[in-house]
Enzyme design. Sequence first.
Site, PDB file in Angstrom:
ATOM      1  N   TYR A 201       0.796  -1.218   0.000  1.00 27.35           N
ATOM      2  CA  TYR A 201       0.000   0.000   0.000  1.00 27.35           C
ATOM      3  C   TYR A 201       0.837   1.282   0.000  1.00 27.35           C
ATOM      4  O   TYR A 201       1.732   1.447   0.832  1.00 27.35           O
ATOM      5  CB  TYR A 201      -0.948   0.043   1.219  1.00 27.35           C
ATOM      6  CG  TYR A 201      -1.792   1.282   1.130  1.00 27.35           C
ATOM      7  CD1 TYR A 201      -2.906   1.307   0.304  1.00 27.35           C
ATOM      8  CD2 TYR A 201      -1.413   2.452   1.759  1.00 27.35           C
ATOM      9  CE1 TYR A 201      -3.619   2.463   0.125  1.00 27.35           C
ATOM     10  CE2 TYR A 201      -2.133   3.619   1.583  1.00 27.35           C
ATOM     11  CZ  TYR A 201      -3.237   3.616   0.765  1.00 27.35           C
ATOM     12  OH  TYR A 201      -3.924   4.772   0.571  1.00 27.35           O
TER      13      TYR A 201
ATOM     14  N   SER B 142      -2.283  14.039   7.247  1.00 28.28           N
ATOM     15  CA  SER B 142      -2.841  13.240   6.157  1.00 28.28           C
ATOM     16  C   SER B 142      -4.363  13.377   6.094  1.00 28.28           C
ATOM     17  O   SER B 142      -5.031  13.369   7.129  1.00 28.28           O
ATOM     18  CB  SER B 142      -2.465  11.773   6.357  1.00 28.28           C
ATOM     19  OG  SER B 142      -1.065  11.675   6.432  1.00 28.28           O
TER      20      SER B 142
ATOM     21  N   CYS C 182      -6.195  15.909   5.354  1.00 26.04           N
ATOM     22  CA  CYS C 182      -6.729  17.152   5.930  1.00 26.04           C
ATOM     23  C   CYS C 182      -6.713  18.305   4.943  1.00 26.04           C
ATOM     24  O   CYS C 182      -6.801  19.471   5.345  1.00 26.04           O
ATOM     25  CB  CYS C 182      -5.965  17.523   7.185  1.00 26.04           C
ATOM     26  SG  CYS C 182      -6.318  16.409   8.556  1.00 26.04           S
TER      27      CYS C 182
ATOM     28  N   ASP D 192       2.013  17.387  -1.470  1.00 30.02           N
ATOM     29  CA  ASP D 192       2.257  16.546  -0.290  1.00 30.02           C
ATOM     30  C   ASP D 192       3.603  16.795   0.393  1.00 30.02           C
ATOM     31  O   ASP D 192       3.684  16.732   1.603  1.00 30.02           O
ATOM     32  CB  ASP D 192       2.152  15.067  -0.688  1.00 30.02           C
ATOM     33  CG  ASP D 192       1.914  14.141   0.501  1.00 30.02           C
ATOM     34  OD1 ASP D 192       1.023  14.432   1.320  1.00 30.02           O
ATOM     35  OD2 ASP D 192       2.631  13.126   0.625  1.00 30.02           O
TER      36      ASP D 192
ATOM     37  N   ARG E 262      -7.476   5.807  -3.353  1.00 30.87           N
ATOM     38  CA  ARG E 262      -6.654   6.886  -3.933  1.00 30.87           C
ATOM     39  C   ARG E 262      -6.517   6.783  -5.445  1.00 30.87           C
ATOM     40  O   ARG E 262      -6.783   5.746  -6.045  1.00 30.87           O
ATOM     41  CB  ARG E 262      -5.267   6.847  -3.307  1.00 30.87           C
ATOM     42  CG  ARG E 262      -5.312   7.013  -1.771  1.00 30.87           C
ATOM     43  CD  ARG E 262      -4.218   7.831  -1.233  1.00 30.87           C
ATOM     44  NE  ARG E 262      -4.400   8.129   0.186  1.00 30.87           N
ATOM     45  CZ  ARG E 262      -4.011   9.257   0.768  1.00 30.87           C
ATOM     46  NH1 ARG E 262      -3.428  10.200   0.066  1.00 30.87           N
ATOM     47  NH2 ARG E 262      -4.189   9.457   2.053  1.00 30.87           N
TER      48      ARG E 262
HETATM   49  P1  GTP Z   1      -2.864  13.080   2.152  1.00 25.23           P
HETATM   50  O1  GTP Z   1      -2.771  12.734   0.726  1.00 25.23           O
HETATM   51  O2  GTP Z   1      -3.290  11.935   3.000  1.00 25.23           O
HETATM   52  O3  GTP Z   1      -1.621  13.707   2.703  1.00 25.23           O
HETATM   53  O4  GTP Z   1      -4.128  14.086   2.318  1.00 25.23           O
HETATM   54  P2  GTP Z   1      -4.351  15.622   1.938  1.00 25.23           P
HETATM   55  O5  GTP Z   1      -3.867  16.474   3.065  1.00 25.23           O
HETATM   56  O6  GTP Z   1      -3.811  15.917   0.604  1.00 25.23           O
HETATM   57  O7  GTP Z   1      -5.942  15.741   1.961  1.00 25.23           O
HETATM   58  P3  GTP Z   1      -6.998  15.960   0.755  1.00 25.23           P
HETATM   59  O8  GTP Z   1      -6.826  17.276   0.084  1.00 25.23           O
HETATM   60  O9  GTP Z   1      -6.961  14.760  -0.092  1.00 25.23           O
HETATM   61  O10 GTP Z   1      -8.364  16.017   1.565  1.00 25.23           O
HETATM   62  C1  GTP Z   1      -8.796  14.975   2.386  1.00 25.23           C
HETATM   63  C2  GTP Z   1     -10.235  15.131   2.774  1.00 25.23           C
HETATM   64  O11 GTP Z   1     -10.476  16.426   3.341  1.00 25.23           O
HETATM   65  C3  GTP Z   1     -11.182  14.996   1.604  1.00 25.23           C
HETATM   66  O12 GTP Z   1     -12.251  14.184   1.989  1.00 25.23           O
HETATM   67  C4  GTP Z   1     -11.634  16.403   1.338  1.00 25.23           C
HETATM   68  O13 GTP Z   1     -12.920  16.415   0.790  1.00 25.23           O
HETATM   69  C5  GTP Z   1     -11.572  17.051   2.709  1.00 25.23           C
HETATM   70  N1  GTP Z   1     -11.293  18.516   2.615  1.00 25.23           N
HETATM   71  C6  GTP Z   1     -10.314  19.101   1.915  1.00 25.23           C
HETATM   72  N2  GTP Z   1     -10.358  20.455   2.012  1.00 25.23           N
HETATM   73  C7  GTP Z   1     -11.413  20.730   2.813  1.00 25.23           C
HETATM   74  C8  GTP Z   1     -11.994  21.948   3.300  1.00 25.23           C
HETATM   75  O14 GTP Z   1     -11.535  23.054   3.030  1.00 25.23           O
HETATM   76  N3  GTP Z   1     -13.070  21.813   4.126  1.00 25.23           N
HETATM   77  C9  GTP Z   1     -13.595  20.599   4.460  1.00 25.23           C
HETATM   78  N4  GTP Z   1     -14.650  20.574   5.267  1.00 25.23           N
HETATM   79  N5  GTP Z   1     -13.086  19.435   3.995  1.00 25.23           N
HETATM   80  C10 GTP Z   1     -12.012  19.490   3.200  1.00 25.23           C
HETATM   81  C1  SPV Z   2      -0.481  10.385   3.679  1.00 23.35           C
HETATM   82  O1  SPV Z   2      -0.991   9.498   4.378  1.00 23.35           O
HETATM   83  O2  SPV Z   2      -0.050  11.459   4.165  1.00 23.35           O
HETATM   84  C2  SPV Z   2      -0.408  10.207   2.212  1.00 23.35           C
HETATM   85  C3  SPV Z   2      -0.690   8.884   1.678  1.00 23.35           C
HETATM   86  O3  SPV Z   2      -0.056  11.135   1.504  1.00 23.35           O
HETATM   87  S1  SPV Z   2       0.636   7.778   1.874  1.00 23.35           S
HETATM   88  O4  SPV Z   2       1.424   7.781   0.654  1.00 23.35           O
HETATM   89  O5  SPV Z   2       0.065   6.459   2.112  1.00 23.35           O
HETATM   90  O6  SPV Z   2       1.473   8.205   2.980  1.00 23.35           O
HETATM   91 MN    MN Z   3       0.414  13.027   2.773  1.00 19.47          MN
END
Ligand code: GTP
Ligand code: SPV
Ligand code: MN
Length: 594
Positions: A197, A247, A249, A276, A375
Amino acid sequence: MTDHAKLKAWVDDMAQLCQPDEVVWLDGSEQERKKLEDEAVTTGELLRLNEEKLPGCFYHRTDPKDVARVENLTFICTSKEEDAGPTNNWMKPSEGYAKASEIFKDSMKGRTMYVIPFSMGPVGSSFSKIGVQLTDSIYVCLSMRIMTRMGQTVLDALGSDGEFTKCLHGKADLNPERRLILHFPEDNAIWSVGSGYGGNALLGKKCLSLRIASWLAKQEGWLAEHMLILGLEKDGKTRYITAAFPSACGKTNLAMLIPPEGLKHKGYKITTVGDDIAWLRQGPDGRLWAVNPENGFFGVAPGTNSKSNPNALATAQKNTIFTNVVFDTEHKTVWWEDGEGEAPKQALDWLGRPWKEGITYEDGKPVKGAHPNSRFTSPISQCPAASNKIDDPKGVPIDAMIFGGRRARLAPLVYETLSWDHGVYAAATVASERTAAQYGKQGEVRRDPMAMLPFCGYNMGDYFAHWIKMGKKTPKPPKIFHVNWFRRDKDNKFLWPGFGENLRVLEWVIERCEGKGEAEETPIGFVPKKGALDMTGLDLPEGTMEQVLEVNPEEWKAELEDHKKFFEKFGSKLPKELREQLTALEERLAAVPA
Ligand code: GTP
Ligand code: SPV
Ligand code: MN
């Protein structure tokens, strides 16, 4: 392919241990991609998706017990336990090698071992780091092709004696009991076994670009961070911002934000440099410059739709691998919750079971078709918002750094910290609710300093000290802000609409960097004055902005007690500057009339 004797000897040694039937070196060619894809389709590792609707796209499922990072099985293996620190799992290097060797031993019998030379950062740039990953997973090979720059060009850059991170990966039997993600910073090596994964298996990402890189960055005087990098363009000028959130968020979403209707007339455009990871160094102009070491996105699928993140959706229309989403068997396409369009009529869920929207478990709860941490893996170059700086070896100059987490209470929508050291304090005390991106109790609030809790490759006390030092030696450091898109009202609904509307906050952030933007000083820092955020076109219920920006001294006093407890973990490693910041904050809070 290479005359790097040490590299060849290491590959031989690892093959001796794992006993693959064959060792295949990857050159990164198109021909090779086709061959790997065909093979993965033949074995069932990948399903080819509809060539018209989703050209070059594939569907993949991981083992049901292998769907997220495993922080409890992730170790920093250093000679001294103190070097891993109180927030990391630690193992002696000799013990790590011995335990993992037992699992790796003969684990590739009947399989092929692929050799993937890859570069994190543009090939040949002095910013970049080279790794070589050995793996028995074609899914990993094809994902590494998207997420990194890889192949013969990297071997050429490595020459006959270049430094590289030794990355050994094997699926073994995917048994969680026989899974270990081990980092040996003293040997510049990573051993990951028993998982296929994402962050456990694509070793260039969290393992190299954060855990190993943060260790190197401390020695070499730079920063390796869990941050997106975006450009905010207006009137022909682009300002760059980094943002670190834990992550799942919101990094991917913020990195490719589309301006809301109400602000369109101002002519803003967001460009994406990374979603990221950021590597930051001081430039000749005394500012911090950031590079995204990756070459693709490994983005969360659920919630991604043409309203929330049209750029991500557009990016994932071709040459993309989808993992653990819903498979539409009729159209050979994919779907996920809060995605695009209606749920498919004939489908298999992420576990491969027949699935329809609306089906429920015995307790009445809906059966989700896509795993919450499912993803998409796509090339960054396909993103309509991709910055023209993604391949620039110098990176981009940073005006502002943002930190944040998921906090239902307490933290206001945005505040500006009072100084670099205060900013480091705010970052070191970030807390967030746990999400599906890691195993553990979902929703539980935990401290996640700089969003790096699972990714810092050494003692976090030393890491804080390194941050303080970086501020002292950087003549023109960025301003540091804290945001919270996730504050909730008493009915547990989000107060702030988020997504594109977050531009209103970014605008204020940049205004503050330019000495504009009206602010009110509170004990925790500067928050926007009433009317300082441009709310054109966004009608929120009366009182919402007051609630979302509120700083409640009594709640903060309670929070401070938790900061103290958290800091105690680091003992004498906690830099005195952070203690001073804590005392100063305590005094500012005490001075507020009751
Ligand atoms: P990783 O890839 O795990 O590091 O995650 P990331 O920080 O890139 O998060 P990503 O942008 O993929 O968002 C993750 C979740 O947060 C999704 O379900 C989005 O819909 C939600 N999300 C993102 N931005 C917002 C926001 O401004 N408000 C709310 N309420 N939810 C949000
Ligand atoms: C995270 O979890 O912050 C990600 C996905 O961006 S992973 O590559 O699984 O760490
Ligand atoms: Mn990440």
